[in-house]
Motif scaffolding. Structure first.
Motif, PDB file in Angstrom:
ATOM      1  N   LEU A   7       0.817  -1.211   0.000  1.00 12.19           N
ATOM      2  CA  LEU A   7       0.000   0.000   0.000  1.00 12.19           C
ATOM      3  C   LEU A   7       0.853   1.264   0.000  1.00 12.19           C
ATOM      4  N   LEU A   8       1.923   1.272   0.780  1.00 14.56           N
ATOM      5  CA  LEU A   8       2.786   2.458   0.808  1.00 14.56           C
ATOM      6  C   LEU A   8       3.447   2.684  -0.543  1.00 14.56           C
ATOM      7  N   TYR A   9       3.986   1.622  -1.118  1.00 15.87           N
ATOM      8  CA  TYR A   9       4.695   1.746  -2.388  1.00 15.87           C
ATOM      9  C   TYR A   9       3.736   2.160  -3.501  1.00 15.87           C
ATOM     10  N   MET A  10       2.514   1.612  -3.478  1.00 12.79           N
ATOM     11  CA  MET A  10       1.516   2.007  -4.471  1.00 12.79           C
ATOM     12  C   MET A  10       1.147   3.474  -4.308  1.00 12.79           C
ATOM     13  N   PHE A  11       0.937   3.906  -3.078  1.00 13.46           N
ATOM     14  CA  PHE A  11       0.596   5.311  -2.812  1.00 13.46           C
ATOM     15  C   PHE A  11       1.709   6.236  -3.295  1.00 13.46           C
ATOM     16  N   ARG A  12       2.945   5.880  -2.999  1.00 16.33           N
ATOM     17  CA  ARG A  12       4.070   6.719  -3.410  1.00 16.33           C
ATOM     18  C   ARG A  12       4.202   6.754  -4.929  1.00 16.33           C
ATOM     19  N   LYS A  13       4.022   5.624  -5.572  1.00 15.79           N
ATOM     20  CA  LYS A  13       4.133   5.572  -7.029  1.00 15.79           C
ATOM     21  C   LYS A  13       3.056   6.426  -7.697  1.00 15.79           C
TER      22      LYS A  13
ATOM     23  N   ALA B 236      -2.164   5.385 -12.493  1.00 14.06           N
ATOM     24  CA  ALA B 236      -2.743   4.859 -11.254  1.00 14.06           C
ATOM     25  C   ALA B 236      -3.259   3.440 -11.463  1.00 14.06           C
ATOM     26  N   LEU B 237      -3.857   3.181 -12.619  1.00 17.89           N
ATOM     27  CA  LEU B 237      -4.368   1.839 -12.919  1.00 17.89           C
ATOM     28  C   LEU B 237      -3.233   0.827 -12.999  1.00 17.89           C
ATOM     29  N   ILE B 238      -2.116   1.212 -13.610  1.00 13.04           N
ATOM     30  CA  ILE B 238      -0.966   0.310 -13.705  1.00 13.04           C
ATOM     31  C   ILE B 238      -0.427  -0.018 -12.320  1.00 13.04           C
ATOM     32  N   GLU B 239      -0.225   1.014 -11.496  1.00 16.42           N
ATOM     33  CA  GLU B 239       0.322   0.780 -10.154  1.00 16.42           C
ATOM     34  C   GLU B 239      -0.619  -0.075  -9.322  1.00 16.42           C
ATOM     35  N   ALA B 240      -1.924   0.134  -9.481  1.00 14.80           N
ATOM     36  CA  ALA B 240      -2.892  -0.689  -8.748  1.00 14.80           C
ATOM     37  C   ALA B 240      -2.795  -2.145  -9.187  1.00 14.80           C
ATOM     38  N   ARG B 241      -2.642  -2.375 -10.489  1.00 13.58           N
ATOM     39  CA  ARG B 241      -2.513  -3.743 -10.997  1.00 13.58           C
ATOM     40  C   ARG B 241      -1.233  -4.408 -10.485  1.00 13.58           C
TER      41      ARG B 241
END
Length: 273
Positions: free
Chosen positions: A86-92, A123-128
């Protein structure tokens, strides 16, 4: 009356068609960037997943080395991946938005593609990517232990979606404000980035902190996101001071203000060099 109703139906259908077109544009941009990332790496698609996995293994080794106190209610690998993913996704999503528009300036030649579309695609890529890493690690640990424990899948899904919205809202706001006040980019990348890291619950469980100290970290909505994810996996995991409502409010406000800033400053982003 008969003339009015077909007119309303036509406008509604036109709105749906435009919305579906924008969704297809975002999906196409997302697929294009994902393919480009995979082609640049030496290991293809697996190389895209390797970065968050490598970070998780590094932090896990650090945690074992210094014997950080956590909880026995969750497997230590699952406990850690909840925070890292979650942290890495948020930062990305949030930090990458600061430079994502200028790198995709060539796409804006097409009238239908707007800066917001490229941000949504990222955002969609990072979520995937990070969702896949989270699921992969969780299933690997579950099969290793011959036990799959997921007490509240709905809470896990809602929490994940709210975290995406939070990162996107913060990213759009920082992007627009950073164009107006350049120092904001530096503060976001180096100052706020590190502050969020140490208050996001990667290295500690909230319930292990003394009561008077908790307010110094529970202001961070990302901490609520991480702890709620752990709680969704095991409802016995205690989450004092953590609230889904607080995360929802923060995500809604960040997206609301972010979109408001964006629509008033879209021309500025389009003219970015």
């Amino acid at each position: 009356m008969s003339n009015t109703q077909p007119g309303l139906v036509g406008r509604f259908q036109s709105t749906i068609d435009r919305l579906w077109l924008q969704i297809r544009i975002v999906l196409a941009l997302s697929e294009t960037e994902f393919v480009l990332r995979a082609e640049k790496g030496s290991f293809g698609v697996w190389g895209v997943l390797f970065e968050p996995l490598a970070l998780m293994m590094t932090l896990l080794a650090l945690r074992i080395l210094i014997r950080l106190k956590s909880t026995d209610l969750l497997n230590p690998v699952v406990w850690l991946i909840c925070g890292v993913a979650l942290l890495y996704m948020f930062r990305k999503i949030g930090i990458k938005a600061l430079t994502g528009v200028s790198k995709r300036q060539k796409f804006f030649f097409y009238r239908r593609i707007r800066p917001l579309d490229t941000l949504l695609a990222s955002a969609l890529i990072e979520a995937r990517i990070h969702g896949s890493v989270l699921v992969l690690v969780f299933l690997s640990v579950s099969f290793w232990n011959w036990q799959i424990k997921l007490d509240n899948p709905a809470l896990v899904l809602v929490d994940f979606l709210l975290t995406i919205a939070l990162g996107l809202g913060v990213g759009i706001s920082a992007l627009v404000i950073g164009h107006r006040i350049p120092i904001v980019k530096t503060l976001t990348k180096f100052g706020i980035n590190r502050l969020v890291l140490w208050t996001s619950g990667i290295f500690y469980a909230t319930y292990t902190l003394p009561g008077p100290i908790r307010p110094f970290v529970t202001w961070n909505p990302l901490l609520h996101s991480v702890e709620l994810l752990r709680h969704g996996i095991n409802l016995a995991y205690p989450i004092p001071g953590i609230s889904l409502q607080y995360l929802f409010v923060c995500s809604s406000l960040s997206c609301g203000f972010g979109l408001l800033f964006y629509f008033f400053n879209e021309a500025l982003l389009l003219s970015d060099d």
